[in-house]
Design an enzyme around this catalytic site. Structure first.
Site, PDB file in Angstrom:
ATOM      1  N   ASP A   1     -22.279  94.849  65.757  1.00  0.00           N
ATOM      2  CA  ASP A   1     -22.750  93.010  65.714  1.00  0.00           C
ATOM      3  C   ASP A   1     -22.579  92.798  67.261  1.00  0.00           C
ATOM      4  O   ASP A   1     -21.638  92.758  67.739  1.00  0.00           O
ATOM      5  CB  ASP A   1     -21.593  92.414  64.833  1.00  0.00           C
ATOM      6  CG  ASP A   1     -21.780  90.880  65.086  1.00  0.00           C
ATOM      7  OD1 ASP A   1     -22.360  90.297  65.973  1.00  0.00           O
ATOM      8  OD2 ASP A   1     -21.170  90.163  64.122  1.00  0.00           O
TER       9      ASP A   1
ATOM     10  N   TYR B   1     -15.307  89.104  63.456  1.00  0.00           N
ATOM     11  CA  TYR B   1     -16.081  87.915  62.622  1.00  0.00           C
ATOM     12  C   TYR B   1     -17.503  88.428  63.007  1.00  0.00           C
ATOM     13  O   TYR B   1     -18.163  88.353  63.867  1.00  0.00           O
ATOM     14  CB  TYR B   1     -15.677  86.507  63.290  1.00  0.00           C
ATOM     15  CG  TYR B   1     -16.373  85.310  62.894  1.00  0.00           C
ATOM     16  CD1 TYR B   1     -16.110  84.785  61.746  1.00  0.00           C
ATOM     17  CD2 TYR B   1     -17.611  84.762  63.728  1.00  0.00           C
ATOM     18  CE1 TYR B   1     -16.666  83.697  61.317  1.00  0.00           C
ATOM     19  CE2 TYR B   1     -18.138  83.613  63.198  1.00  0.00           C
ATOM     20  CZ  TYR B   1     -17.595  83.104  61.805  1.00  0.00           C
ATOM     21  OH  TYR B   1     -18.333  81.977  61.347  1.00  0.00           O
TER      22      TYR B   1
ATOM     23  N   LYS C   1     -27.610  84.534  69.755  1.00  0.00           N
ATOM     24  CA  LYS C   1     -27.033  83.891  70.898  1.00  0.00           C
ATOM     25  C   LYS C   1     -27.923  84.021  72.107  1.00  0.00           C
ATOM     26  O   LYS C   1     -29.072  83.091  72.290  1.00  0.00           O
ATOM     27  CB  LYS C   1     -25.696  84.247  71.616  1.00  0.00           C
ATOM     28  CG  LYS C   1     -24.608  83.737  70.318  1.00  0.00           C
ATOM     29  CD  LYS C   1     -23.349  83.754  70.920  1.00  0.00           C
ATOM     30  CE  LYS C   1     -22.359  83.902  69.712  1.00  0.00           C
ATOM     31  NZ  LYS C   1     -21.862  82.617  69.500  1.00  0.00           N
TER      32      LYS C   1
HETATM   33  N1  HOZ Z   1     -17.720  81.040  65.532  1.00  0.00           N
HETATM   34  C1  HOZ Z   1     -18.101  80.564  66.891  1.00  0.00           C
HETATM   35  C2  HOZ Z   1     -17.390  81.153  67.858  1.00  0.00           C
HETATM   36  N2  HOZ Z   1     -17.238  82.562  67.869  1.00  0.00           N
HETATM   37  C3  HOZ Z   1     -17.962  79.108  67.001  1.00  0.00           C
HETATM   38  C4  HOZ Z   1     -19.102  78.285  67.073  1.00  0.00           C
HETATM   39  C5  HOZ Z   1     -19.002  76.751  67.158  1.00  0.00           C
HETATM   40  O1  HOZ Z   1     -18.090  76.271  67.155  1.00  0.00           O
HETATM   41  O2  HOZ Z   1     -19.948  76.354  67.597  1.00  0.00           O
END
Ligand code: HOZ
Length: 433
Positions: free
Chosen positions: A239, A144, A267
């Site tokens: 990534d 992702y 992050k």
């Molecule tokens: N896509 C995020 C985890 N890989 C989730 C982000 C969220 O829901 O805060």
């Protein structure tokens, strides 16, 4: 466990926010629950609106490696806010942040700050296309890279959690140059590059896949991608939004000793504030406007609050023994979870790399998207609910990671293992394998 106030807030949220949440996975739908609403958090503890306290293994999906409300981060943000919340004009902190990134991440010579991981991957991809003059991009099933149109193909995270194959609103034409291949299968990459190598701008990969649960790269996979990209003149993009500053000071590229051409970050470098970044070799980064003609911009990019929080977080990570301590804690937890699963006779495969991990309810090794998909999501839902009741907050989806942080003490890990023993008994009683 009383969730009255959280339920009431969720009802209110659903009236004005689609699905009641600002990011789908946190809705709790995948684990048959409505979400808890957080009132406050400190260290590794969350307190919800009903006063329930949880040991947190989501850590805001990775950024809070030093725990919630770390005094140094809070003070840095407070101090920065007192001098202004955004300028849209350069400030010194942006240089200091760029220096920290360049110092620690082996392949980065220059870096541009943005506001999210999604922005980082979108921008890196545009840069790769602009630099090579090519259109095609190879990604991997279950990886992702945020919700940018071009990369929303066979994705992990929420797309996987909710079984959405792609997304309406992304026209076929936009993804016609995106090829998604099996993770950890170098022969497929070689085969595809033999056909379209000269048209391929980039291969983008999560060096440890952490959005289909956690799937480590097989030995030789990352090295093989490096070799194939060199052979075909495509850029290798890591990534590292999740792995950056988590696996090692220089992220997965330092941990595995494989250097990409471009790296996406996010992050941890924002210390819990919205942030992203992409960087790489100077000759590539100099293609960005205003030096070059590849365009990307942002009103809040290099925002002083995010830079301050991020710099404070990176400062904490400079302390002696930090990464060793994270690895030890995670190994202890993983061992405990393994033993708890064996004792309860529940098939669980716990994958982990450094302080990033995931337990799959599966009998088979999980080393790609296909094998991740075979895990028993109903069992995960039962496990999640029981862990929550016992005061442990995990990701509300089988296909996300758990994050161990500096604020988790041995007592917290022991309590988590104890809770897992009870939760796994409940799984055994309620689920068939
Ligand atoms: N896509 C995020 C985890 N890989 C989730 C982000 C969220 O829901 O805060």
């Amino acid at each position: 466990m009383n969730m009255d106030r959280s339920r009431q807030l969720f009802e209110e949220a659903c009236r004005v926010i689609p699905g009641g949440v600002n990011s789908p996975v946190r809705s709790g739908r995948a684990v048959g629950m409505t979400p808890i609403f957080v009132k406050e958090a400190a260290g590794c503890r969350l307190v919800d609106e009903d006063g329930n306290v949880y040991i947190d293994y989501v850590a805001s999906w990775g950024p809070l490696i030093a725990g919630h409300s770390h005094p140094l981060v809070v003070e840095a943000v407070r101090e920065a806010a007192s001098r202004g919340t955004s300028y849209g004009i350069p400030s010194e902190m942006e240089i200091r942040m760029a220096e920290e990134v360049v110092d620690r991440v082996p392949s980065i010579e220059m870096v541009r700050m943005v506001n999210s991981g999604t922005e980082a991957t979108m921008s890196a991809l545009r840069l790769a296309r602009g630099f090579t003059g090519r259109k095609k991009v190879i990604k991997f099933n279950g990886c992702y890279h945020g919700h940018g149109d071009c990369l929303l193909v066979s994705s992990g995270s929420g797309i996987l959690t909710f079984g959405i194959p792609g997304s309406p609103g992304v026209p076929d034409e936009v993804v016609q140059h995106t090829l998604s291949l099996p993770y950890n299968d170098l022969s497929q990459v070689e085969k595809v590059l033999n056909e379209v190598g000269e048209e391929t701008a980039a291969v983008i990969v999560e060096p440890v896949a952490a959005n289909m649960g956690v799937v480590p790269p097989k030995p030789g996979f990352l090295e093989g991608l490096r070799r194939l990209c060199d052979r075909w003149g495509a850029l290798l993009i890591f990534d590292e939004v999740i792995t950056g500053f988590r696996l090692a000071p220089g992220g997965a590229q330092e941990y595995f000793g494989v250097l990409p051409d471009l790296t996406c970050l996010g992050k941890i470098i924002g210390g819990g504030l919205p942030v992203g970044a992409y960087g790489g070799r100077g000759e590539i980064m100099k293609k960005m406007a205003p030096l070059g003609n590849v365009y990307q911009a942002g009103t809040l990019s290099g925002n002083p609050l995010a830079m301050s929080a991020g710099l404070a977080m990176l400062g904490i990570l400079k302390e002696e023994g930090v990464y060793e301590s994270l690895e030890e804690k995670t190994a202890y937890l993983v061992q405990g979870l393994d033993q708890a699963a064996k004792a309860a006779q529940v098939p669980v495969v716990v994958n982990h790399v450094a302080s990033l991990g995931c337990g799959f309810f599966s009998r088979e090794p999980v080393d790609d998207f296909e094998s991740a998909l075979k895990s028993n999501t109903e069992a995960y839902a039962v496990f999640f609910q029981e862990m929550l009741k016992q005061g442990v907050y995990l990701a509300p989806s089988q296909f996300e990671a758990f994050f161990v942080g500096l604020a988790h003490g041995k007592d917290d890990l022991d309590r988590t293992i104890e809770a897992a023993m009870q939760a796994l008994k409940r799984v055994r009683e309620n689920c068939a394998f």
